[in-house]
Design an enzyme around this catalytic site. Structure first.
Site, PDB file in Angstrom:
ATOM      1  N   TYR A  13      -2.069  -0.984  10.309  1.00  0.00           N
ATOM      2  CA  TYR A  13      -2.105  -1.364   8.893  1.00  0.00           C
ATOM      3  C   TYR A  13      -0.826  -0.892   8.210  1.00  0.00           C
ATOM      4  O   TYR A  13      -0.185  -1.623   7.452  1.00  0.00           O
ATOM      5  CB  TYR A  13      -3.353  -0.718   8.267  1.00  0.00           C
ATOM      6  CG  TYR A  13      -3.526  -0.933   6.788  1.00  0.00           C
ATOM      7  CD1 TYR A  13      -4.086  -2.105   6.291  1.00  0.00           C
ATOM      8  CD2 TYR A  13      -3.157   0.058   5.875  1.00  0.00           C
ATOM      9  CE1 TYR A  13      -4.269  -2.286   4.921  1.00  0.00           C
ATOM     10  CE2 TYR A  13      -3.332  -0.115   4.512  1.00  0.00           C
ATOM     11  CZ  TYR A  13      -3.886  -1.289   4.041  1.00  0.00           C
ATOM     12  OH  TYR A  13      -4.058  -1.462   2.690  1.00  0.00           O
ATOM     13  N   SER A  32       0.870  -1.182   0.000  1.00  0.00           N
ATOM     14  CA  SER A  32       0.000   0.000   0.000  1.00  0.00           C
ATOM     15  C   SER A  32       0.907   1.233   0.000  1.00  0.00           C
ATOM     16  O   SER A  32       2.081   1.146   0.374  1.00  0.00           O
ATOM     17  CB  SER A  32      -0.849  -0.015   1.273  1.00  0.00           C
ATOM     18  OG  SER A  32      -1.477   1.231   1.478  1.00  0.00           O
TER      19      SER A  32
HETATM   20  P1  NAI Z   1     -11.226  -6.007  -0.894  1.00  0.00           P
HETATM   21  O1  NAI Z   1     -11.823  -5.971   0.457  1.00  0.00           O
HETATM   22  O2  NAI Z   1     -12.056  -5.667  -2.062  1.00  0.00           O
HETATM   23  O3  NAI Z   1     -10.550  -7.429  -1.159  1.00  0.00           O
HETATM   24  C1  NAI Z   1      -9.792  -8.099  -0.189  1.00  0.00           C
HETATM   25  C2  NAI Z   1     -10.087  -9.586  -0.289  1.00  0.00           C
HETATM   26  O4  NAI Z   1      -9.258 -10.263   0.666  1.00  0.00           O
HETATM   27  C3  NAI Z   1     -11.541  -9.927   0.044  1.00  0.00           C
HETATM   28  O5  NAI Z   1     -12.114 -10.743  -0.957  1.00  0.00           O
HETATM   29  C4  NAI Z   1     -11.443 -10.670   1.354  1.00  0.00           C
HETATM   30  O6  NAI Z   1     -12.455 -11.670   1.528  1.00  0.00           O
HETATM   31  C5  NAI Z   1     -10.048 -11.274   1.268  1.00  0.00           C
HETATM   32  N1  NAI Z   1      -9.533 -11.621   2.583  1.00  0.00           N
HETATM   33  C6  NAI Z   1      -9.586 -10.881   3.713  1.00  0.00           C
HETATM   34  N2  NAI Z   1      -9.051 -11.566   4.722  1.00  0.00           N
HETATM   35  C7  NAI Z   1      -8.656 -12.756   4.227  1.00  0.00           C
HETATM   36  C8  NAI Z   1      -8.033 -13.894   4.802  1.00  0.00           C
HETATM   37  N3  NAI Z   1      -7.729 -13.956   6.108  1.00  0.00           N
HETATM   38  N4  NAI Z   1      -7.750 -14.948   4.002  1.00  0.00           N
HETATM   39  C9  NAI Z   1      -8.073 -14.919   2.684  1.00  0.00           C
HETATM   40  N5  NAI Z   1      -8.664 -13.870   2.090  1.00  0.00           N
HETATM   41  C10 NAI Z   1      -8.961 -12.806   2.863  1.00  0.00           C
HETATM   42  O7  NAI Z   1      -9.977  -5.028  -0.812  1.00  0.00           O
HETATM   43  P2  NAI Z   1      -8.882  -4.624  -1.911  1.00  0.00           P
HETATM   44  O8  NAI Z   1      -8.824  -3.160  -1.895  1.00  0.00           O
HETATM   45  O9  NAI Z   1      -9.082  -5.332  -3.178  1.00  0.00           O
HETATM   46  O10 NAI Z   1      -7.573  -5.145  -1.175  1.00  0.00           O
HETATM   47  C11 NAI Z   1      -6.592  -5.952  -1.813  1.00  0.00           C
HETATM   48  C12 NAI Z   1      -5.246  -5.563  -1.252  1.00  0.00           C
HETATM   49  O11 NAI Z   1      -4.953  -4.217  -1.638  1.00  0.00           O
HETATM   50  C13 NAI Z   1      -5.166  -5.590   0.268  1.00  0.00           C
HETATM   51  O12 NAI Z   1      -3.929  -6.155   0.656  1.00  0.00           O
HETATM   52  C14 NAI Z   1      -5.227  -4.121   0.650  1.00  0.00           C
HETATM   53  O13 NAI Z   1      -4.592  -3.876   1.872  1.00  0.00           O
HETATM   54  C15 NAI Z   1      -4.485  -3.501  -0.524  1.00  0.00           C
HETATM   55  N6  NAI Z   1      -4.717  -2.078  -0.734  1.00  0.00           N
HETATM   56  C16 NAI Z   1      -5.972  -1.576  -0.981  1.00  0.00           C
HETATM   57  C17 NAI Z   1      -6.147  -0.219  -1.170  1.00  0.00           C
HETATM   58  C18 NAI Z   1      -7.492   0.392  -1.404  1.00  0.00           C
HETATM   59  O14 NAI Z   1      -7.633   1.636  -1.298  1.00  0.00           O
HETATM   60  N7  NAI Z   1      -8.513  -0.370  -1.766  1.00  0.00           N
HETATM   61  C19 NAI Z   1      -5.014   0.725  -1.113  1.00  0.00           C
HETATM   62  C20 NAI Z   1      -3.752   0.080  -0.860  1.00  0.00           C
HETATM   63  C21 NAI Z   1      -3.621  -1.270  -0.684  1.00  0.00           C
END
Ligand code: NAI
Length: 277
Positions: free
Chosen positions: A146, A133
């Site tokens: 985080y 991130s």
């Molecule tokens: P999202 O919430 O849409 O997707 C995250 C996915 O990870 C979900 O499908 C969830 O069920 C899954 N997940 C959560 N805990 C889990 C576990 N213990 N085991 C397996 N799967 C699990 O969020 P997004 O934004 O797509 O996040 C993806 C990555 O991007 C994350 O690492 C997040 O920290 C990172 N990120 C997101 C940003 C944003 O603004 N959306 C900015 C910077 C980084």
């Protein structure tokens, strides 16, 4: 790919499907995984679903066994699953801290621990992309835990890149700014400081798309870039300032903390609600 059932993971899975890939979709959310698998198939990819909690090392060991039982090689491992938690560190519960570090940092480490040795021996080059991130490059107030976990992901990826100079396996870390995915709304906000609706509205206005991160993941894989910033508006100026003058960056960070508490806290107060406290 972990975290494949939503947001960035889903967008990346669909992009890989358009490249004709076999995609192992890994997530804790079984229902959404099935929906994404159908979309991957419709885009020309070959999906395999795995319901796995990345913060469980035994489950990650089984995942690696299952993947390598069916396939001789993994060309791209994407450690992407993540969760957020907002609020001052002092207002977080121990469970918040353990879950945030467990999924974002340890989950990534378990993926590396169980896949990397096999990828080194698979007889063809592989690549690993970790999703960190912008908060992994610059500490963000009200997102301290985080931020700490994501700094760990950046540091580990750069260390691995240095350790594996033979290029058998390459390493990238993708550092997105604000991206329009459900994580923003789903992250618990502790201490009643932050209005989730306002975060949602701001995100909708300023956020980049998950598809833009998927493109960056593909680019990192194809061109073997190490640190990749996506949606740089909220990341690059602060990251540069931190490298040029840590003291100026620390001062800026304090101003940011005050501003965030005023804007987000004020909105929560006006709305007369304590949010997810
Ligand atoms: P999202 O919430 O849409 O997707 C995250 C996915 O990870 C979900 O499908 C969830 O069920 C899954 N997940 C959560 N805990 C889990 C576990 N213990 N085991 C397996 N799967 C699990 O969020 P997004 O934004 O797509 O996040 C993806 C990555 O991007 C994350 O690492 C997040 O920290 C990172 N990120 C997101 C940003 C944003 O603004 N959306 C900015 C910077 C980084």
């Amino acid at each position: 790919m972990t975290g494949a059932a939503s947001g960035i993971g889903k967008a990346t899975a669909l992009l890989l499907a358009r490249h004709g890939a076999k995609v192992h979709l890994v997530d804790i959310a079984a229902d959404r995984l099935i929906e994404v698998a159908d979309l991957v198939r419709a885009e020309g990819g070959e999906p395999v679903t795995h319901v796995v909690d990345v913060s469980d090392p035994a489950a990650m060991a089984e995942l690696a066994d299952a993947v390598f039982a069916g396939d001789a090689a993994v060309d791209l491992l994407h450690n992407n699953a993540g969760i957020g938690v907002g609020g001052r560190f002092i207002d977080l519960t121990l469970d918040d801290i353990q879950r945030t570090v467990g999924v974002n940092l340890l989950g990534t480490m378990y993926g590396l621990h169980y896949f990397l040795p096999r990828m080194r021996k698979q007889g063809r080059r592989g690549h690993i992309v970790n999703t960190a991130s912008g908060a992994g490059l610059v500490p963000i107030p009200l997102l301290g835990t985080y931020s700490a976990a994501k700094h760990g992901v950046v540091a580990l990826t750069e260390a691995l890149h240095a350790e594996h100079a033979d290029g058998q396996v390459g390493f990238s870390v993708v550092c997105p700014g604000v991206i329009d995915t459900p994580i923003l709304r789903n992250s618990p906000q502790r201490g009643g400081l932050v209005d989730v609706d306002l975060i949602d509205r701001l995100a909708k206005r300023f956020a980049a798309s998950p598809e833009s991160v998927a493109e960056a993941v593909w680019d990192a894989y194809a061109r073997r870039k190490v640190v990749v910033v996506v949606a740089p508006l909220f990341v690059t100026p602060a990251w540069w300032l931190r490298r040029l003058s840590p003291r100026a960056a620390q001062f800026g960070s304090r101003l940011t903390a005050v501003a965030l508490e005023q804007v987000l806290g004020g909105a929560a107060e006006r709305a007369g609600k304590k949010v997810n406290a």
